[in-house]
Design an enzyme around this catalytic site. Structure first.
Site, PDB file in Angstrom:
ATOM      1  N   GLU A 155      44.907 -33.654  14.576  1.00  0.00           N
ATOM      2  CA  GLU A 155      46.265 -34.021  14.173  1.00  0.00           C
ATOM      3  C   GLU A 155      46.972 -34.912  15.179  1.00  0.00           C
ATOM      4  O   GLU A 155      47.809 -35.724  14.788  1.00  0.00           O
ATOM      5  CB  GLU A 155      47.104 -32.789  13.808  1.00  0.00           C
ATOM      6  CG  GLU A 155      47.284 -31.798  14.908  1.00  0.00           C
ATOM      7  CD  GLU A 155      47.999 -30.537  14.454  1.00  0.00           C
ATOM      8  OE1 GLU A 155      48.652 -30.547  13.395  1.00  0.00           O
ATOM      9  OE2 GLU A 155      47.905 -29.533  15.166  1.00  0.00           O
ATOM     10  N   TRP A 173      69.911 -19.473  19.772  1.00  0.00           N
ATOM     11  CA  TRP A 173      68.727 -19.453  18.904  1.00  0.00           C
ATOM     12  C   TRP A 173      68.501 -17.971  18.654  1.00  0.00           C
ATOM     13  O   TRP A 173      68.156 -17.220  19.578  1.00  0.00           O
ATOM     14  CB  TRP A 173      67.559 -20.114  19.641  1.00  0.00           C
ATOM     15  CG  TRP A 173      66.203 -19.886  19.062  1.00  0.00           C
ATOM     16  CD1 TRP A 173      65.323 -18.897  19.414  1.00  0.00           C
ATOM     17  CD2 TRP A 173      65.530 -20.671  18.073  1.00  0.00           C
ATOM     18  NE1 TRP A 173      64.154 -19.026  18.698  1.00  0.00           N
ATOM     19  CE2 TRP A 173      64.250 -20.099  17.877  1.00  0.00           C
ATOM     20  CE3 TRP A 173      65.890 -21.803  17.335  1.00  0.00           C
ATOM     21  CZ2 TRP A 173      63.331 -20.625  16.970  1.00  0.00           C
ATOM     22  CZ3 TRP A 173      64.956 -22.312  16.441  1.00  0.00           C
ATOM     23  CH2 TRP A 173      63.706 -21.739  16.265  1.00  0.00           C
ATOM     24  N   ASN A 195      71.419 -16.479  28.218  1.00  0.00           N
ATOM     25  CA  ASN A 195      70.093 -16.897  27.729  1.00  0.00           C
ATOM     26  C   ASN A 195      69.105 -15.837  28.173  1.00  0.00           C
ATOM     27  O   ASN A 195      69.199 -15.366  29.295  1.00  0.00           O
ATOM     28  CB  ASN A 195      69.628 -18.176  28.428  1.00  0.00           C
ATOM     29  CG  ASN A 195      70.262 -19.395  27.855  1.00  0.00           C
ATOM     30  OD1 ASN A 195      71.064 -19.302  26.945  1.00  0.00           O
ATOM     31  ND2 ASN A 195      69.904 -20.538  28.405  1.00  0.00           N
ATOM     32  N   GLY A 196      68.120 -15.562  27.336  1.00  0.00           N
ATOM     33  CA  GLY A 196      67.078 -14.616  27.748  1.00  0.00           C
ATOM     34  C   GLY A 196      67.114 -13.375  26.883  1.00  0.00           C
ATOM     35  O   GLY A 196      67.738 -13.361  25.808  1.00  0.00           O
ATOM     36  N   ARG A 253      67.157 -28.648  21.883  1.00  0.00           N
ATOM     37  CA  ARG A 253      66.360 -27.447  22.115  1.00  0.00           C
ATOM     38  C   ARG A 253      66.296 -26.556  20.874  1.00  0.00           C
ATOM     39  O   ARG A 253      65.527 -25.604  20.848  1.00  0.00           O
ATOM     40  CB  ARG A 253      66.983 -26.632  23.264  1.00  0.00           C
ATOM     41  CG  ARG A 253      66.952 -27.346  24.591  1.00  0.00           C
ATOM     42  CD  ARG A 253      67.940 -26.719  25.544  1.00  0.00           C
ATOM     43  NE  ARG A 253      67.624 -25.336  25.819  1.00  0.00           N
ATOM     44  CZ  ARG A 253      66.917 -24.935  26.861  1.00  0.00           C
ATOM     45  NH1 ARG A 253      66.455 -25.795  27.725  1.00  0.00           N
ATOM     46  NH2 ARG A 253      66.684 -23.654  27.060  1.00  0.00           N
ATOM     47  N   GLU A 271      41.039 -23.886  15.634  1.00  0.00           N
ATOM     48  CA  GLU A 271      42.329 -24.385  16.122  1.00  0.00           C
ATOM     49  C   GLU A 271      42.132 -25.566  17.079  1.00  0.00           C
ATOM     50  O   GLU A 271      42.898 -26.528  17.055  1.00  0.00           O
ATOM     51  CB  GLU A 271      43.095 -23.233  16.785  1.00  0.00           C
ATOM     52  CG  GLU A 271      44.399 -23.591  17.481  1.00  0.00           C
ATOM     53  CD  GLU A 271      45.474 -24.173  16.569  1.00  0.00           C
ATOM     54  OE1 GLU A 271      45.265 -24.241  15.340  1.00  0.00           O
ATOM     55  OE2 GLU A 271      46.515 -24.591  17.097  1.00  0.00           O
ATOM     56  N   CYS A 297      68.153 -20.806  23.414  1.00  0.00           N
ATOM     57  CA  CYS A 297      69.570 -20.810  23.758  1.00  0.00           C
ATOM     58  C   CYS A 297      69.836 -21.740  24.936  1.00  0.00           C
ATOM     59  O   CYS A 297      68.952 -22.030  25.730  1.00  0.00           O
ATOM     60  CB  CYS A 297      70.011 -19.409  24.157  1.00  0.00           C
ATOM     61  SG  CYS A 297      69.679 -18.184  22.893  1.00  0.00           S
ATOM     62  N   HIS A 326      22.101 -24.987   9.112  1.00  0.00           N
ATOM     63  CA  HIS A 326      22.140 -24.949   7.643  1.00  0.00           C
ATOM     64  C   HIS A 326      22.740 -26.239   7.079  1.00  0.00           C
ATOM     65  O   HIS A 326      23.126 -26.282   5.916  1.00  0.00           O
ATOM     66  CB  HIS A 326      22.920 -23.727   7.174  1.00  0.00           C
ATOM     67  CG  HIS A 326      22.261 -22.453   7.590  1.00  0.00           C
ATOM     68  ND1 HIS A 326      21.100 -21.998   7.023  1.00  0.00           N
ATOM     69  CD2 HIS A 326      22.564 -21.572   8.577  1.00  0.00           C
ATOM     70  CE1 HIS A 326      20.717 -20.872   7.619  1.00  0.00           C
ATOM     71  NE2 HIS A 326      21.606 -20.604   8.566  1.00  0.00           N
ATOM     72  N   LYS A 372      43.852 -29.241  16.492  1.00  0.00           N
ATOM     73  CA  LYS A 372      44.708 -29.914  17.490  1.00  0.00           C
ATOM     74  C   LYS A 372      44.205 -31.329  17.735  1.00  0.00           C
ATOM     75  O   LYS A 372      44.975 -32.274  17.790  1.00  0.00           O
ATOM     76  CB  LYS A 372      44.729 -29.148  18.822  1.00  0.00           C
ATOM     77  CG  LYS A 372      45.519 -27.885  18.863  1.00  0.00           C
ATOM     78  CD  LYS A 372      47.014 -28.039  18.907  1.00  0.00           C
ATOM     79  CE  LYS A 372      47.682 -28.044  17.575  1.00  0.00           C
ATOM     80  NZ  LYS A 372      47.788 -26.891  16.783  1.00  0.00           N
ATOM     81  N   LYS A 400      57.079 -31.000  10.741  1.00  0.00           N
ATOM     82  CA  LYS A 400      57.086 -29.731  11.484  1.00  0.00           C
ATOM     83  C   LYS A 400      57.098 -28.542  10.539  1.00  0.00           C
ATOM     84  O   LYS A 400      56.465 -27.533  10.783  1.00  0.00           O
ATOM     85  CB  LYS A 400      58.295 -29.692  12.420  1.00  0.00           C
ATOM     86  CG  LYS A 400      58.372 -28.447  13.296  1.00  0.00           C
ATOM     87  CD  LYS A 400      57.259 -28.436  14.325  1.00  0.00           C
ATOM     88  CE  LYS A 400      57.163 -27.125  15.076  1.00  0.00           C
ATOM     89  NZ  LYS A 400      55.821 -26.925  15.653  1.00  0.00           N
TER      90      LYS A 400
HETATM   91  C1  F6R Z   1      49.450 -27.460  13.308  1.00  0.00           C
HETATM   92  C2  F6R Z   1      50.659 -26.914  12.708  1.00  0.00           C
HETATM   93  C3  F6R Z   1      50.616 -26.539  11.277  1.00  0.00           C
HETATM   94  C4  F6R Z   1      51.399 -25.246  11.031  1.00  0.00           C
HETATM   95  C5  F6R Z   1      51.450 -24.944   9.523  1.00  0.00           C
HETATM   96  C6  F6R Z   1      52.174 -23.655   9.241  1.00  0.00           C
HETATM   97  O1  F6R Z   1      49.635 -27.802  14.650  1.00  0.00           O
HETATM   98  O2  F6R Z   1      51.675 -26.793  13.354  1.00  0.00           O
HETATM   99  O3  F6R Z   1      49.307 -26.418  10.831  1.00  0.00           O
HETATM  100  O4  F6R Z   1      50.771 -24.207  11.716  1.00  0.00           O
HETATM  101  O5  F6R Z   1      52.089 -25.993   8.861  1.00  0.00           O
HETATM  102  O6  F6R Z   1      53.499 -23.723   9.665  1.00  0.00           O
HETATM  103  P1  F6R Z   1      54.351 -22.412   9.845  1.00  0.00           P
HETATM  104  O7  F6R Z   1      53.714 -21.632  10.972  1.00  0.00           O
HETATM  105  O8  F6R Z   1      55.719 -22.890  10.181  1.00  0.00           O
HETATM  106  O9  F6R Z   1      54.282 -21.647   8.564  1.00  0.00           O
END
Ligand code: F6R
Length: 608
Positions: A488, A75, A101-102, A27, A481, A2, A504, A485, A603
């Site tokens: 990507e 949001w 907000n909050g 945002r 993970e 928000c 193995h 990171k 995204k």
């Molecule tokens: C990696 C990343 C993706 C998401 C995946 C699932 O940094 O962001 O691997 O985690 O595409 O996305 P959501 O969580 O939106 O279902």
């Protein structure tokens, strides 16, 4: 997340409020609104969706006459993204408008109290209690009403308050949510974010927690929580708009990494009340939990890796077998599921096509569903029997950071909740783990604070072609993970491997100067991982160990160390991911990559 804006001065407020809201668009939001005071009346305009709709509805703000007002981008958290849940909210007598907000953590109790006193509610938001409290406490002195209202609120807020009785005077209050006053000539502003201010003024007062401000066109007075004036410095905003959007950070990803302590706190704190865990009205009965004989977690990408890390906590505490399946595989795997299966679906966006398809498939076979989702009202949230939202706020960088850690924190919360409800955990252990869970935001902050050497370390990795991430148990889950990171955003090939599996096959790839990142934050397998470090060192690897402070035994084995704070092994994965995110970030930065928008990635993956 928000955003709020406020204006009082000699110009028409509507267009200025809209322009301020437009600057906050980046945002993320799902509805917006403004309230402008004119001739003892408030003109309220709210829309679901884009701010452009608000421009259209109000003729660019010109249809709302008046020289003072407040505005908001929402949001959704409490309640769906709709016009009636959008801010500003009005008091029953129509004299007050507020934006917020909050999260008001004690809103349910306040709502009950206000309903008993005869106030009626138009929205499902936590915010609306604030405007009714102001009406209740107002006896001609708005400052007093603001003080008394803030005294009743628990949680976080940046508030903007307008009243028809005092058309030029606005109030703005802050507790754990950013609030900045912008100083003009014959006009003053407030906003949750400097981006909304910089086109009008660069003179600003940064409010602190517990402070509130009285704002008229010619004067701004800041008070402490008791109402005594506070002397404040006027700061000069030097950021340009682009830097301001990122809170001064060069990339959204770094900003979002830094936001994690707050995001995890916002996710956990409202769900721990009087030392018991409560799930937002999504609670399970003991009988329902005892009826579950299998948990299936499904998700994609990092959300799947959050499931891999959370699995350990659920199995250890709740003692129900958990399998974690990639949604893209699960949907075509003819899964064995019945009504005793709990399906946990994890998704930041709530719109990932494979995740939705897997969920539908499992539901059709009788699974009960619990969703862990960040976007309120998203498809996954709507399909689920129960939803626990992660309060991470919008994530703008394509690579998730705060999405992942808030998902993991909900899995931890669920594990402890289910164990407690079914009596599968001793009181002493429950109390210890609950305290540890409550302290996770602090541990995450310490993890950030301990990462100061990472930019320097990243310089070495920028020139490498591949990196191995190894670990066991919860460390192996964090390695997944960490490697993702790195891949990507830096485009360096990164492979995560459970350390015991190296011999193995993969150990064949270890040769002189091969970078290996060894995760050693899990006491129960520490000796074993140390042996694996010795094995890769013997083949020439350069080892960077991530371990908790004072674990000096690793010092003699590894070439480099990154320390993280110690926490209980059950929750270890969440603290060690922070340096891995930062290492990926700084390595990518060293290589000059487009960090917030890595190539080929989106995204939200809404197609198969
Ligand atoms: C990696 C990343 C993706 C998401 C995946 C699932 O940094 O962001 O691997 O985690 O595409 O996305 P959501 O969580 O939106 O279902």
């Amino acid at each position: 997340m928000c955003g709020i804006v406020g204006y009082t001065g000699s110009a028409q407020a509507g267009p200025i409020l809209l322009e301020g809201l437009k600057k906050l668009e980046y945002r993320g939001y799902d509805s917006a609104g403004i309230a402008v005071i004119n001739n003892g009346e408030i003109t309220l305009s709210k829309v679901t969706g884009r701010i452009d709709n608000l421009y259209e509805k109000t003729d660019g703000g010109r249809a709302a006459p008046g020289r003072a007002g407040i505005g908001h981008t929402r949001w959704a958290t409490h309640g769906m993204p709709t016009d009636y849940n959008a801010h500003p909210h009005l008091s029953n007598d129509g004299r007050f408008a507020i934006v917020h907000n909050g999260i008001i953590e004690n809103y349910a109790l306040l709502r009950e109290e206000l309903i008993e006193k005869g106030y009626h509610f138009e929205s499902e938001t936590d915010t609306e209690v604030v405007v009714h409290l102001i009406e209740m406490y107002y006896n001609g002195d708005l400052k007093r009403a603001v003080i008394r209202t803030c005294g009743r609120l628990q949680g976080s807020y940046a508030l903007g308050v307008a009243c028809t009785d005092e058309p030029e005077r606005l109030f703005a209050a802050r507790e754990s949510s950013p609030l900045i006053i912008g100083l003009g000539i014959g006009e003053n502003f407030f906003a949750s974010d400097v981006t909304a201010l910089v086109s009008y003024t660069r003179n600003a007062i940064y409010m602190e927690d517990g402070e509130f401000a009285e704002i008229t066109p010619d004067r701004v007075t800041v008070y402490d929580v008791t109402g005594s004036p506070v002397k404040k410095e006027v700061d000069r905003i030097t950021w340009d708009i682009q830097a301001a959007e990122k809170g001064g950070y060069p990339h959204f990803m770094l900003k979002e990494i830094m936001e994690q302590p707050g995001a995890v706190k916002a996710t956990l704190a409202p769900r721990i009340k009087d030392d018991e865990i409560v799930l937002d009205g999504q609670d399970f009965s003991a009988a329902e939990l005892l009826d579950i004989n299998k948990i299936l977690i499904t998700a994609c990408g990092s959300a799947y890796y959050a499931g891999c890390a959370g699995r350990f906590a659920i199995e250890k505490l709740f003692r129900v077998p958990v399998s974690v399946e990639l949604a893209s595989e699960l949907r075509y795997s003819d899964p064995i599921i019945d009504e005793h299966t709990l399906l946990i679906v994890i998704s930041q966006s709530g719109e990932t096509a494979d995740t939705i398809a897997a969920m539908k498939e499992c539901r059709s076979r009788g699974a009960k569903t619990l969703a862990i989702v960040n976007v309120v009202g998203s498809t996954v949230a709507k399909l689920a029997d129960r939803t626990i939202y992660t309060w991470a706020g919008p994530e703008i960088a394509v690579a998730t950071t705060k999405g992942y850690t808030t998902q993991l924190s909900v899995l931890y919360l669920f594990a402890l909740y289910a164990a407690r409800k079914t009596g599968r955990i001793e009181d002493g252990e429950y109390e210890h783990l609950l305290t540890t869970l409550k302290n996770l935001p602090k541990r995450l902050q310490e993890s950030i604070d301990l990462s100061s050497r990472i930019p320097k370390l990243a310089k070495r990795y920028a020139h490498t072609r591949s990196i191995f991430f190894i670990g066991r148990n919860t460390d192996a889950a964090a390695a997944l993970e960490g490697a993702l990171k790195m891949k990507e955003i830096s485009y360096i090939h990164a492979e995560s491997y459970p350390a015991g599996e190296l011999k193995h096959g993969t150990i064949a790839l270890i040769e002189d100067h091969q970078p290996v990142i060894a995760l050693c934050c899990n006491d129960s397998v520490m000796e074993k991982t140390m042996n694996n470090i010795i094995e890769v060192k013997a083949r020439g690897a350069d080892v960077l160990a991530v371990t908790f402070r004072k674990n000096d035994r690793i010092l003699s084995l590894a070439d480099e160390m990154i320390f993280v704070p110690k926490t209980d092994t059950v929750f270890a994965a969440i603290v060690e991911i922070i340096p891995l995110q930062l290492l990926a970030y700084y390595t990518a930065r060293e290589k000059g990559c487009d960090i917030d928008k890595p190539k080929n990635l989106a995204k939200s993956v809404t197609v198969e």
